[in-house]
Design a protein around this motif. Structure first.
Motif, PDB file in Angstrom:
ATOM      1  N   ALA A 114       0.824  -1.210   0.000  1.00  0.00           N
ATOM      2  CA  ALA A 114       0.000   0.000   0.000  1.00  0.00           C
ATOM      3  C   ALA A 114       0.858   1.261   0.000  1.00  0.00           C
ATOM      4  N   LYS A 115       2.004   1.195   0.646  1.00  0.00           N
ATOM      5  CA  LYS A 115       2.901   2.359   0.705  1.00  0.00           C
ATOM      6  C   LYS A 115       3.346   2.778  -0.686  1.00  0.00           C
ATOM      7  N   SER A 116       3.678   1.785  -1.515  1.00  0.00           N
ATOM      8  CA  SER A 116       4.093   2.075  -2.888  1.00  0.00           C
ATOM      9  C   SER A 116       2.958   2.704  -3.688  1.00  0.00           C
ATOM     10  N   ILE A 117       1.759   2.160  -3.528  1.00  0.00           N
ATOM     11  CA  ILE A 117       0.602   2.714  -4.244  1.00  0.00           C
ATOM     12  C   ILE A 117       0.372   4.168  -3.842  1.00  0.00           C
ATOM     13  N   LEU A 118       0.412   4.427  -2.546  1.00  0.00           N
ATOM     14  CA  LEU A 118       0.175   5.786  -2.054  1.00  0.00           C
ATOM     15  C   LEU A 118       1.256   6.759  -2.506  1.00  0.00           C
ATOM     16  N   SER A 119       2.470   6.281  -2.710  1.00  0.00           N
ATOM     17  CA  SER A 119       3.545   7.163  -3.171  1.00  0.00           C
ATOM     18  C   SER A 119       3.410   7.496  -4.656  1.00  0.00           C
ATOM     19  N   ILE A 120       2.781   6.601  -5.406  1.00  0.00           N
ATOM     20  CA  ILE A 120       2.626   6.806  -6.848  1.00  0.00           C
ATOM     21  C   ILE A 120       1.428   7.706  -7.171  1.00  0.00           C
ATOM     22  N   ILE A 142       1.020   9.669   1.387  1.00  0.00           N
ATOM     23  CA  ILE A 142       0.413  10.465   0.311  1.00  0.00           C
ATOM     24  C   ILE A 142       0.657  11.959   0.550  1.00  0.00           C
ATOM     25  N   SER A 143       0.696  12.373   1.808  1.00  0.00           N
ATOM     26  CA  SER A 143       0.986  13.778   2.128  1.00  0.00           C
ATOM     27  C   SER A 143       2.421  14.126   1.784  1.00  0.00           C
ATOM     28  N   THR A 144       3.338  13.254   2.161  1.00  0.00           N
ATOM     29  CA  THR A 144       4.750  13.504   1.884  1.00  0.00           C
ATOM     30  C   THR A 144       5.002  13.662   0.394  1.00  0.00           C
ATOM     31  N   HIS A 145       4.437  12.772  -0.405  1.00  0.00           N
ATOM     32  CA  HIS A 145       4.680  12.831  -1.841  1.00  0.00           C
ATOM     33  C   HIS A 145       3.930  13.986  -2.511  1.00  0.00           C
ATOM     34  N   THR A 146       2.811  14.388  -1.956  1.00  0.00           N
ATOM     35  CA  THR A 146       2.150  15.603  -2.443  1.00  0.00           C
ATOM     36  C   THR A 146       3.089  16.795  -2.293  1.00  0.00           C
ATOM     37  N   LYS A 147       3.745  16.887  -1.154  1.00  0.00           N
ATOM     38  CA  LYS A 147       4.663  18.003  -0.909  1.00  0.00           C
ATOM     39  C   LYS A 147       5.921  17.904  -1.768  1.00  0.00           C
ATOM     40  N   TYR A 148       6.397  16.677  -2.002  1.00  0.00           N
ATOM     41  CA  TYR A 148       7.536  16.509  -2.902  1.00  0.00           C
ATOM     42  C   TYR A 148       7.257  17.173  -4.255  1.00  0.00           C
ATOM     43  N   GLY A 150       5.430  19.737  -4.893  1.00  0.00           N
ATOM     44  CA  GLY A 150       5.071  21.150  -4.815  1.00  0.00           C
ATOM     45  C   GLY A 150       3.625  21.371  -4.466  1.00  0.00           C
ATOM     46  N   GLY A 151       2.942  20.295  -4.081  1.00  0.00           N
ATOM     47  CA  GLY A 151       1.554  20.423  -3.661  1.00  0.00           C
ATOM     48  C   GLY A 151       1.450  20.828  -2.200  1.00  0.00           C
ATOM     49  N   VAL A 152       0.212  20.970  -1.752  1.00  0.00           N
ATOM     50  CA  VAL A 152      -0.086  21.424  -0.397  1.00  0.00           C
ATOM     51  C   VAL A 152      -0.997  20.394   0.263  1.00  0.00           C
ATOM     52  N   VAL A 153      -0.828  20.189   1.552  1.00  0.00           N
ATOM     53  CA  VAL A 153      -1.665  19.254   2.303  1.00  0.00           C
ATOM     54  C   VAL A 153      -2.559  20.031   3.261  1.00  0.00           C
ATOM     55  N   TYR A 154      -3.852  19.739   3.212  1.00  0.00           N
ATOM     56  CA  TYR A 154      -4.821  20.362   4.117  1.00  0.00           C
ATOM     57  C   TYR A 154      -5.372  19.277   5.029  1.00  0.00           C
ATOM     58  N   GLY A 155      -5.208  19.457   6.338  1.00  0.00           N
ATOM     59  CA  GLY A 155      -5.572  18.416   7.289  1.00  0.00           C
ATOM     60  C   GLY A 155      -6.931  18.614   7.925  1.00  0.00           C
ATOM     61  N   LEU A 156      -7.656  17.505   8.072  1.00  0.00           N
ATOM     62  CA  LEU A 156      -8.942  17.483   8.770  1.00  0.00           C
ATOM     63  C   LEU A 156      -8.755  16.703  10.071  1.00  0.00           C
ATOM     64  N   PRO A 157      -8.871  17.358  11.225  1.00  0.00           N
ATOM     65  CA  PRO A 157      -8.604  16.688  12.499  1.00  0.00           C
ATOM     66  C   PRO A 157      -9.627  15.593  12.808  1.00  0.00           C
ATOM     67  N   LEU A 158      -9.127  14.463  13.299  1.00  0.00           N
ATOM     68  CA  LEU A 158      -9.982  13.402  13.823  1.00  0.00           C
ATOM     69  C   LEU A 158      -9.946  13.510  15.346  1.00  0.00           C
ATOM     70  N   THR A 159     -11.042  13.953  15.932  1.00  0.00           N
ATOM     71  CA  THR A 159     -11.085  14.184  17.375  1.00  0.00           C
ATOM     72  C   THR A 159     -12.200  13.377  18.018  1.00  0.00           C
ATOM     73  N   HIS A 160     -12.106  13.269  19.341  1.00  0.00           N
ATOM     74  CA  HIS A 160     -13.170  12.599  20.084  1.00  0.00           C
ATOM     75  C   HIS A 160     -14.506  13.301  19.855  1.00  0.00           C
ATOM     76  N   GLY A 161     -14.450  14.627  19.739  1.00  0.00           N
ATOM     77  CA  GLY A 161     -15.674  15.405  19.551  1.00  0.00           C
ATOM     78  C   GLY A 161     -16.394  15.110  18.249  1.00  0.00           C
ATOM     79  N   ASN A 162     -15.644  14.785  17.182  1.00  0.00           N
ATOM     80  CA  ASN A 162     -16.306  14.450  15.912  1.00  0.00           C
ATOM     81  C   ASN A 162     -16.325  12.943  15.671  1.00  0.00           C
ATOM     82  N   ASN A 163     -16.132  12.184  16.775  1.00  0.00           N
ATOM     83  CA  ASN A 163     -16.221  10.722  16.715  1.00  0.00           C
ATOM     84  C   ASN A 163     -15.206  10.126  15.746  1.00  0.00           C
ATOM     85  N   PHE A 164     -14.110  10.847  15.557  1.00  0.00           N
ATOM     86  CA  PHE A 164     -12.990  10.419  14.720  1.00  0.00           C
ATOM     87  C   PHE A 164     -13.381  10.262  13.239  1.00  0.00           C
TER      88      PHE A 164
END
Length: 410
Positions: A114-120, A142-148, A150-164
């Motif tokens: 899966a790591k290879s797929i996500l990197s491609i 997938i985030s690391t390779h997006t940045k490689y 020149g892309g940008v990563v936007y994160g959505l927090p998984l919290t107890h409040g939103n039931n992850f």
């Protein structure tokens, strides 16, 4: 030489996505674990930080590899995979998840894990300035390779409040306009949360509305228990129109080092993935693919793993609850995601999850994995070493006894 350092690609000058720096916590804990082993060689560490199965692949799978390995016809490059594996993957999706609208020849392709797929996949879609939306915390590839790229990563927090689950409602329009990919991972590492049909419907609606491609990482999808049925993103109407799903043999079939997975779903995504993959690797060893197709055709082998993890969760949840942790048994994966205590009765205050994780290791020789963002939690894994049920019980009892001595305050 100086000129070699000067010639390193600019992308590696952005230390914000340097894996070694970002995952320094893992390196720090690994070093602390080695130091503890040297200091107390006769006291075993209870390792609850391992993120891979504690058992080898089933003997029948290994026997297939042994049988196929010396065959002359298996020595060749497999390029984008052998048809028999794709057919087995299609059967697996039908037998385990009830998916009957996938064409194995055109809508499934293997990957070297899966790591290879996500990197491609980012290579297929991300231009400089494009955005990948992902959850926090999440598997970082997938985030690391997006940045490689020149892309940008936007994160959505998984919290107890939103039931992850990620909240799509507050993403700014400027982010949505530039977003190409949405990465989700359910059952989730590290939270243990499972997807629901309602959640996947929201994902599909979101993807359609904003024309974003969904990458559903379903590595842990088969590892469910207590009546929870395995659920695939692709089993929902409209999913194949907006994305693809990754399935791995690593966790389900105890084949982490074998490096075998597959991508299924949208044909256009599969086509461009196949194109980039063909220029990135020469495919997994044919004998491994043949052992893998045996595993996929004998998916009942997964049940013994699920049964073992469920049994260990029962023991671990009871033990941690008795200590005072706020914890409940997950319905899938082999991870238990636990909020950290405040400190100890003698005045120790834990400043964050890493502080607590290191304290556990140094004072009780219990290894966990910490997360501070978005909330201070530690992850316990039930893939600890134990040969039988008696050893499982003994391990959890020893863990409980060590924790009791800390006098934790919650």
């Amino acid at each position: 030489m100086e000129f070699i350092r000067d010639n390193i690609a600019d992308r590696f000058r952005d230390k914000s996505f340097d894996i070694a720096k970002r995952d320094y916590k893992f390196m720090k804990i690994k070093k602390a674990k080695e130091d503890i082993k040297k200091k107390y060689p006769n006291i075993p560490i209870i390792d609850m930080g391992v993120g891979e199965p504690d058992k080898p692949a089933h003997k029948n799978i290994c026997d297939i590899l042994s049988l196929e390995c010396p065959k002359s016809e298996n020595r060749f490059y497999s390029d984008n995979g052998i048809p028999e594996f794709q057919e087995a993957a299609g059967n697996y999706l039908y037998n385990l998840f009830g998916i009957n609208n996938i064409d194995p020849k055109r809508e499934i392709l293997h990957g070297i894990g899966a790591k290879s797929i996500l990197s491609i996949l980012p290579l297929c879609f991300i231009n400089p300035g494009d955005i990948t939306i992902t959850t926090i915390p999440s598997y970082p590839i997938i985030s690391t390779h997006t940045k490689y790229l020149g892309g940008v990563v936007y994160g959505l927090p998984l919290t107890h409040g939103n039931n992850f689950y990620p909240d799509f409602s507050n993403i700014p329009n400027i982010i949505l306009h530039r977003s190409k990919l949405l990465y989700i991972n359910y059952p989730n590492n590290p939270t243990g949360q499972v997807a629901t049909e309602e959640f996947y419907k929201r994902v599909i609606d979101f993807a359609h509305r904003y024309k974003i491609i969904v990458i559903a990482d379903s590595t842990y999808a088969p590892l469910t228990f207590d009546g929870e049925k395995p659920l695939s993103f692709l089993s929902l109407d409209g999913a194949k129109e907006v994305g693809v799903e990754i399935h791995s043999l690593s966790k389900a079939f105890n084949m982490t080092g074998w490096r075998l997975a597959f991508l299924a779903g949208n044909k256009q995504v599969i086509d461009i993935y196949a194109n980039v993959k063909a220029n990135s690797d020469s495919g997994q060893f044919r004998a491994i693919q043949k052992a893998g197709l045996y595993a996929l055709n004998n998916y009942n082998l997964i049940y013994e793993n699920s049964k073992r993890y469920s049994r260990r969760f029962d023991l671990l949840v009871d033990a941690l609850s008795e200590i005072g942790f706020s914890v409940s048994k997950p319905k899938a994966t082999f991870y238990l995601y636990v909020p950290i205590p405040k400190g100890t009765a003698d005045g120790k205050v834990f400043k964050d999850a890493e502080d607590f994780s290191l304290y556990l290791l140094e004072k009780s020789m219990i290894c966990t994995v910490p997360w501070n963002i978005p909330e201070p939690y530690v992850r316990f894994s039930v893939t600890f070493e134990a040969e039988n049920e008696e050893e499982e019980i003994n391990t959890i009892n020893e863990l409980k006894n060590r924790l009791k001595k800390l006098n934790l305050v919650f």
